[in-house]
Scaffold this active site. Structure first.
Site, PDB file in Angstrom:
ATOM      1  N   GLY A 268      36.561  36.488 -33.349  1.00  0.00           N
ATOM      2  CA  GLY A 268      36.879  35.903 -34.639  1.00  0.00           C
ATOM      3  C   GLY A 268      37.638  36.871 -35.512  1.00  0.00           C
ATOM      4  O   GLY A 268      37.525  38.091 -35.366  1.00  0.00           O
ATOM      5  N   THR A 269      38.397  36.306 -36.452  1.00  0.00           N
ATOM      6  CA  THR A 269      39.174  37.121 -37.377  1.00  0.00           C
ATOM      7  C   THR A 269      39.785  36.214 -38.428  1.00  0.00           C
ATOM      8  O   THR A 269      39.675  34.996 -38.353  1.00  0.00           O
ATOM      9  CB  THR A 269      40.293  37.883 -36.620  1.00  0.00           C
ATOM     10  OG1 THR A 269      40.895  38.821 -37.487  1.00  0.00           O
ATOM     11  CG2 THR A 269      41.361  36.922 -36.136  1.00  0.00           C
ATOM     12  N   THR A 270      40.445  36.814 -39.396  1.00  0.00           N
ATOM     13  CA  THR A 270      41.242  36.064 -40.365  1.00  0.00           C
ATOM     14  C   THR A 270      42.529  36.832 -40.609  1.00  0.00           C
ATOM     15  O   THR A 270      42.490  38.015 -40.967  1.00  0.00           O
ATOM     16  CB  THR A 270      40.505  35.879 -41.705  1.00  0.00           C
ATOM     17  OG1 THR A 270      39.260  35.217 -41.486  1.00  0.00           O
ATOM     18  CG2 THR A 270      41.357  35.045 -42.671  1.00  0.00           C
TER      19      THR A 270
ATOM     20  N   ASP B  40      41.367  40.716 -42.215  1.00  0.00           N
ATOM     21  CA  ASP B  40      40.059  41.344 -42.350  1.00  0.00           C
ATOM     22  C   ASP B  40      39.990  42.477 -41.331  1.00  0.00           C
ATOM     23  O   ASP B  40      40.990  42.783 -40.664  1.00  0.00           O
ATOM     24  CB  ASP B  40      38.955  40.315 -42.111  1.00  0.00           C
ATOM     25  CG  ASP B  40      38.815  39.960 -40.638  1.00  0.00           C
ATOM     26  OD1 ASP B  40      39.847  39.659 -40.004  1.00  0.00           O
ATOM     27  OD2 ASP B  40      37.701  39.999 -40.105  1.00  0.00           O
TER      28      ASP B  40
ATOM     29  N   LYS C  59      44.200  45.163 -38.225  1.00  0.00           N
ATOM     30  CA  LYS C  59      44.823  44.141 -37.380  1.00  0.00           C
ATOM     31  C   LYS C  59      46.281  43.871 -37.755  1.00  0.00           C
ATOM     32  O   LYS C  59      46.874  42.907 -37.268  1.00  0.00           O
ATOM     33  CB  LYS C  59      44.019  42.846 -37.461  1.00  0.00           C
ATOM     34  CG  LYS C  59      42.557  43.028 -37.063  1.00  0.00           C
ATOM     35  CD  LYS C  59      41.739  41.785 -37.341  1.00  0.00           C
ATOM     36  CE  LYS C  59      40.261  42.062 -37.102  1.00  0.00           C
ATOM     37  NZ  LYS C  59      39.407  40.899 -37.444  1.00  0.00           N
TER      38      LYS C  59
END
Length: 218
Positions: free
Chosen positions: A19-21, A36, A52
């Site tokens: 997961g990530t944004t 994030d 990232k």
């Protein structure tokens, strides 16, 4: 010694969810990217402060989501190819060229790789640009979001985005979107990384958790 004494952990035999944004937006004169910093494997957080936002060239960055190893590998390959290309043409590469390279690799190895990259930057021909790339897709957008946290902020970005925002407004837009996603998505969190790119170059910034804006439910 029997293998039953050391059974394979369940998370190794199942598909591990990540997961990530990530987000990128154009403004009048450049682009702002944000992400994030949490890296997760299933229900475990394996890195709290991963950046990232990876540079592909001086004024071109990409935001990484999906498998961290796959996404970083694509970014490193494209970074090398752009360096060679810029030497050959004796000029800075175009943002579209970088996005096309990412798209080609993503499509060629779509069965082996699990990664989604947003490419954004500034060049002399078209100014600030944002490109979404996914399994062979290449689409220029005024803004783009990705990762598991993006599902929580579609309404926010649709409502708050405006054409020709200033640099400061775009930075606030990105930080607010990241904060909301990190507050709702358990796979997103940590600090917020922000990169602002314009004619003058790229400016990187890290915003700690206690420096992020606060909203009603927090």
């Amino acid at each position: 010694m029997s293998e039953e004494m050391f059974p394979e952990p369940e998370w190794l035999s199942e598909e591990v969810k990540t997961g990530t944004t990530i987000i990128a937006v154009t403004f009048d004169g450049g682009v702002v990217l944000g992400s994030d910093s949490r890296v997760s494997a299933g229900e475990s957080v394996v890195n709290r402060v991963m950046n990232k936002l990876s540079p592909l060239h001086d004024k071109i960055y990409c935001a990484l989501s999906g498998s961290a190893a796959d996404a970083q590998t694509i970014a490193e390959i494209v970074n090398y190819q752009l360096d060679v290309h810029s030497i050959e043409v004796e000029d800075d590469p175009l943002v579209c060229s970088a996005a096309t390279l990412v798209k080609n690799i993503s499509y060629k190895y779509k069965e082996e790789l699990s990664a989604h990259l947003i490419v954004a930057g500034w060049d002399r021909k078209k100014g600030g640009q944002v490109y979404a790339t996914l399994n062979g897709l290449l689409s220029r957008q005024p803004f783009a979001i990705g990762g598991s946290g993006s599902f929580y902020i579609h309404g926010f970005v649709d409502a708050e985005y405006r054409k020709n925002m200033t640099k400061r407004e775009s930075q606030e837009f990105v930080v607010n979107a990241l904060t909301l996603a990190m507050g709702r998505d358990g796979s997103s969190g940590g600090v917020a990384y922000v990169v602002t790119i314009d004619k003058g170059g790229a400016e990187e910034k890290c915003i700690l958790g206690n420096e992020l804006p606060r909203f009603f439910d927090q």
